[in-house]
Structure formats: C-alpha cells, structure tokens
Design an enzyme around this catalytic site. Structure first.
Site, PDB file in Angstrom:
ATOM      1  N   GLU A  74       0.869  -1.173   0.000  1.00 43.17           N
ATOM      2  CA  GLU A  74       0.000   0.000   0.000  1.00 43.17           C
ATOM      3  C   GLU A  74       0.904   1.220   0.000  1.00 43.17           C
ATOM      4  OE1 GLU A  74      -2.375   2.672   3.021  1.00 43.17           O
ATOM      5  OE2 GLU A  74      -2.763   0.534   3.329  1.00 43.17           O
ATOM      6  N   CYS A  79      -3.066   7.551   5.293  1.00 37.82           N
ATOM      7  CA  CYS A  79      -3.059   7.124   3.894  1.00 37.82           C
ATOM      8  C   CYS A  79      -4.336   7.510   3.172  1.00 37.82           C
ATOM      9  CB  CYS A  79      -2.820   5.621   3.804  1.00 37.82           C
ATOM     10  SG  CYS A  79      -3.798   4.649   4.957  1.00 37.82           S
TER      11      CYS A  79
END
Length: 471
Positions: free
Chosen positions: A224, A261
């Site tokens: 990620e 994020c």
C-alpha cells in the site's frame, strides 16, 4: 547475520513453525487472536505512553488505535468461526459415463509472511496490526519488520505477544522480528519467505516490489503506497453545505499531522463559491503538528516548498503556527488546468497536513479531471439531492479508486466484513486485495484442489466444513 539481524535464524524459526500453524484448527487460531487482543487491551496504558514518546501523536488518538487493533484481532477470530475464508468449492463424483472423480477446492496458508510495519499506525499496522492478524488467522507464521519511528512501542508489543503465544504453546517462530533494512531486504530475497506486505511510500514500496518480482521464484507482494484521495464538491452542495464541508475537510486532512493514507489531498470546488473562503477559515484553526520522523518532516517541507514555488500555486491559508520541529497545515489553490501537464506535481501524494483546492468552472469539466486522477485508495463526492452529475462521477471514479465515499470523508476507516482498503496502482501493487477488513486474509491464502482424494485424507477443518456444506 545482516546488521543486528540474524536473518537465517529468524527465517528458520518461521519455517519450522509453518506446519504447526497450518495444522492448528481454526478455532484454536481464533482463540490465540482473542488472547492477543486481551493482552493488548490490558497493556493499553503503557503502550500508549510508549507510542506518544515514539511518535508525538496524541494519546487519545493512539488509545483509539489500540481499540481498533483489538477490533481487527476479534474480526479475524470471527472470520475463522465460519467457513467463507476457506473458499470451499466441491464437484461431487459422477459415476459416468464418463466417470468423474470428486474435486474439493479450498484455500491453504501461503507460508511464512514478512510484514513491514507502517510509520503512521504503530498499532493498527504494527506488530499485531491488520497484516499480522490476517496472516496468523490464515495459518502463516509472521516475521515483522519493525519501523524505526516507533521501536520502543514495537519492542514492548513483541514482548507481550511472545508471552501470550508461549503460554498457548505456539512455537517461537510463529511471530518473529527483523529490525534493519538490510535484514528485511535479505528476507525478501530468501525463498523461505512465501508472501510479504508493506505500507509506506511509493518509492520504497516500488523498490521492494521489484525485489519480489525478480526473485527466482517471484514473491507474492502486497504494497500500500501513495494516494491523493480526491474530493469532488458539486455546486449545490457547496452552496447549501459550504461551512459543514469546509469543517469536515479540515477535520479530515489536519488531524495526526495529515499522516494518514486516506487523507484527502485534492478537493475540487466551484470557482467563486463561498466554500473556498470557508475552507480557508477552517484551515486557519488547524493546530500545528510534529511529524512522525525527521525524514517525513524533511520530505513534507520540501514538497510544500516546491508546490508553493510554482507560478500556478496560490497559498489559500495556513494553520496555527507551532513550536520548534512542528509543521503547519497548509491549503493551496490552483486552477483546474494546472492538473493538465504530464507529471503534474499536484497529482502526487504529499504526506502531511497539506491539501490542494482545485477550482473548476463547470461540472462538465469534472469527468476529464476524474480520468486524470492516479490510482487512489478513495474518492469522495459531495452532492445535494438532485445533482445527477454526482452519480456520473461515482461511476467514472470507480475505475480509479478502491473506495467511494458519498457526502462523507475518507478518513476514519470502518473495520468490518465489507471493508476495502486498496486501489489501483500507485495506491497499491495489487488492486484486487485489501489490507483492512475481513477480506485482508485473502492475501495469505492460496487455493489447492484435491481430485479423487478420499475425504479422510483432507485436513480436519476442511472435512468439517464439507459436512456443513453437504448438510
């Protein structure tokens, strides 16, 4: 030895533990996860103090993160109580002609997993975070690469986990750790590691992805990485809910120093709307923050300076000034055409408390803007009742992101059965997977089919699931 890591010993232990965990009945794996959750909860006070000292993050935020981490462990225990995670499929034998044997397809653990901790979530993406919980649930031993930004927190969490797993008589290699970059890279290249996960920057994630792909036996690797998480505000929503939207934006990109994020990095607003002034007012009230590491702080300051230096950039507002070592929240403003140039820097993630307000003249322009958005974890649309272009945007954005948010904000991710925390590259390296929620276990399982094999030769938990399936 690699630096201070005895990579061979750590991987030997993980390899030795793999058969035990693979054979451990799912209910016992689940009980292990619940024991780990209880231990985390019991130690929440001391762990919070350690994480505050390590990261500078707010104690209340960190305490909530421990609760989320326990929720994740409970979630995977619940997953193991059912059969869906097995992916069980059966073709029963047919006497013929032609005679066809039975085939039973199910999923089995991949084997030892290397899990990189994240900088910004010392618990939820830490030693016992979502990746570790999912891997242990799947029956995979875990080797954690600790993050230098919260070493004391990781060390104490490892001690607590090791005590619990020892009491449960799990082998030492069920959960191990590496502490150096060289050690972790050596592990990535070692064929004893069968799957790996990473949460962090695009540059680091891409470098590790290339190492994984170039192995003699390419390593399944889930990273990620960077995400701009665009927000599109339609005209009527801006007119009727401007103040609410502005305050929501400030509350989404500002907390935790913008080091999330799913932080919204771009917000598209109608030109000359009152929303822009409302955003400026809300941003001015965002507190300054200490960033997680000196490296992150340096990169944030450099990116902020570079964006401000561009002729197309206007500084819309800055947040409260802070003390030494802290950074202030920043809202920049640009016209939509600033995103047109190949490699536009506005379309790259800025990890920290910065948001770019993008002015548009007509909603018809937003379709082309949506198409330019790089692969992201999320996209949000704010629309009033009757603004049909909102639905059109959702359909366009589904091709670019992993999660679509309607009249809400991408931060504060819910952990559950339907969670999807992933997206097309560069948000992640594998758009079909998620790192959060029940389906996160999928990354640590692979299918196998038993053709013509007697039921008694199947693993015990698969036989039990077959009985339930056949009624």
């Amino acid at each position: 030895m690699t630096g201070d890591d005895d990579v061979a010993a750590v991987l030997d232990a993980a390899t030795a533990a793999a058969p035990f965990l693979a054979a451990l009945p799912p209910d016992r794996r689940g009980r292990g996860l619940l024991e780990l959750a209880s231990a985390l909860e019991d130690a929440a006070g001391e762990l919070t103090e350690a994480a505050v000292a390590d990261t500078g993050l707010d104690a209340e935020r960190l305490r909530g993160e421990i609760t989320r981490t326990c929720t994740q462990l409970h979630l995977f225990a619940d997953v193991l109580a059912g059969d869906d995670w097995l992916g069980l499929r059966v073709d029963e034998a047919q006497p013929g002609p032609p005679r066809l044997p039975s085939t039973v397809r199910f999923r089995m653990p991949m084997g030892p997993a290397l899990v990189y901790e994240a900088s910004n979530f010392p618990f939820a993406f830490g030693v016992l975070g979502t990746d570790t919980a999912a891997a242990l649930a799947a029956g995979c031993p875990v080797v954690v690469k600790t993050h230098p930004g919260h070493l004391a927190t990781s060390a104490r969490t490892l001690e607590i986990a090791s005590e619990i797993l020892g009491r449960l008589e799990w082998p030492d290699g069920a959960l191990g750790a590496l502490h150096t970059e060289d050690g972790a890279v050596a592990a990535m290249a070692d064929t004893r590691v069968r799957v790996a996960t990473f949460t962090g920057s695009l540059a680091a994630g891409r470098a590790l992805f290339d190492i994984a792909a170039l192995r003699a036996d390419p390593l399944p690797f889930y990273a990620e990485m960077g995400s701009v998480n665009p927000v599109f505000v339609l005209p009527e929503a801006a007119r009727t809910r401007g103040r609410e939207i502005a305050e929501g934006l400030a509350g989404s990109f500002g907390p935790s120093g913008g080091q999330l994020c799913t932080k919204p990095g771009l917000v598209f607003v109608p030109r000359d709307s009152a929303l822009e002034a409302a955003i400026a007012d809300a941003v001015r009230d965002v507190p300054a923050a200490r960033l997680l590491t000196e490296r992150i702080s340096t990169m944030y300051r450099a990116t902020r300076t570079a964006l401000i230096s561009l002729d197309s950039t206007e500084v819309l507002a800055t947040g409260r000034r802070g003390g030494a070592g802290e950074v202030e929240a920043t809202a920049l403003a640009v016209d939509l055409h600033a995103l047109d140039a190949p490699g536009s820097p506005y379309l790259e993630e800025c990890f920290g408390p910065l948001v770019v307000v993008v002015r548009y003249d007509d909603v018809a322009e937003l379709s082309a803007a949506a198409a330019r958005i790089p692969g992201s974890l999320t996209a949000s649309v704010h629309a009033a009742d009757g603004e049909e272009s909102g639905g059109d945007l959702v359909r366009l954005l589904a091709d670019r992101v992993g999660r679509l948010v309607w009249n809400g904000w991408p931060t504060g991710l819910r952990v559950g059965q339907a969670t999807h925390h992933g997206g097309p590259y560069p948000a992640t390296s594998s758009a079909q997977f998620t790192s959060v929620g029940a389906p996160a276990i999928d990354r640590f399982l692979r299918p196998v089919a038993y053709q013509g094999v007697p039921d008694e030769a199947l693993p015990g938990h698969v036989r039990a699931a077959l009985v339930r399936l056949r009624g």
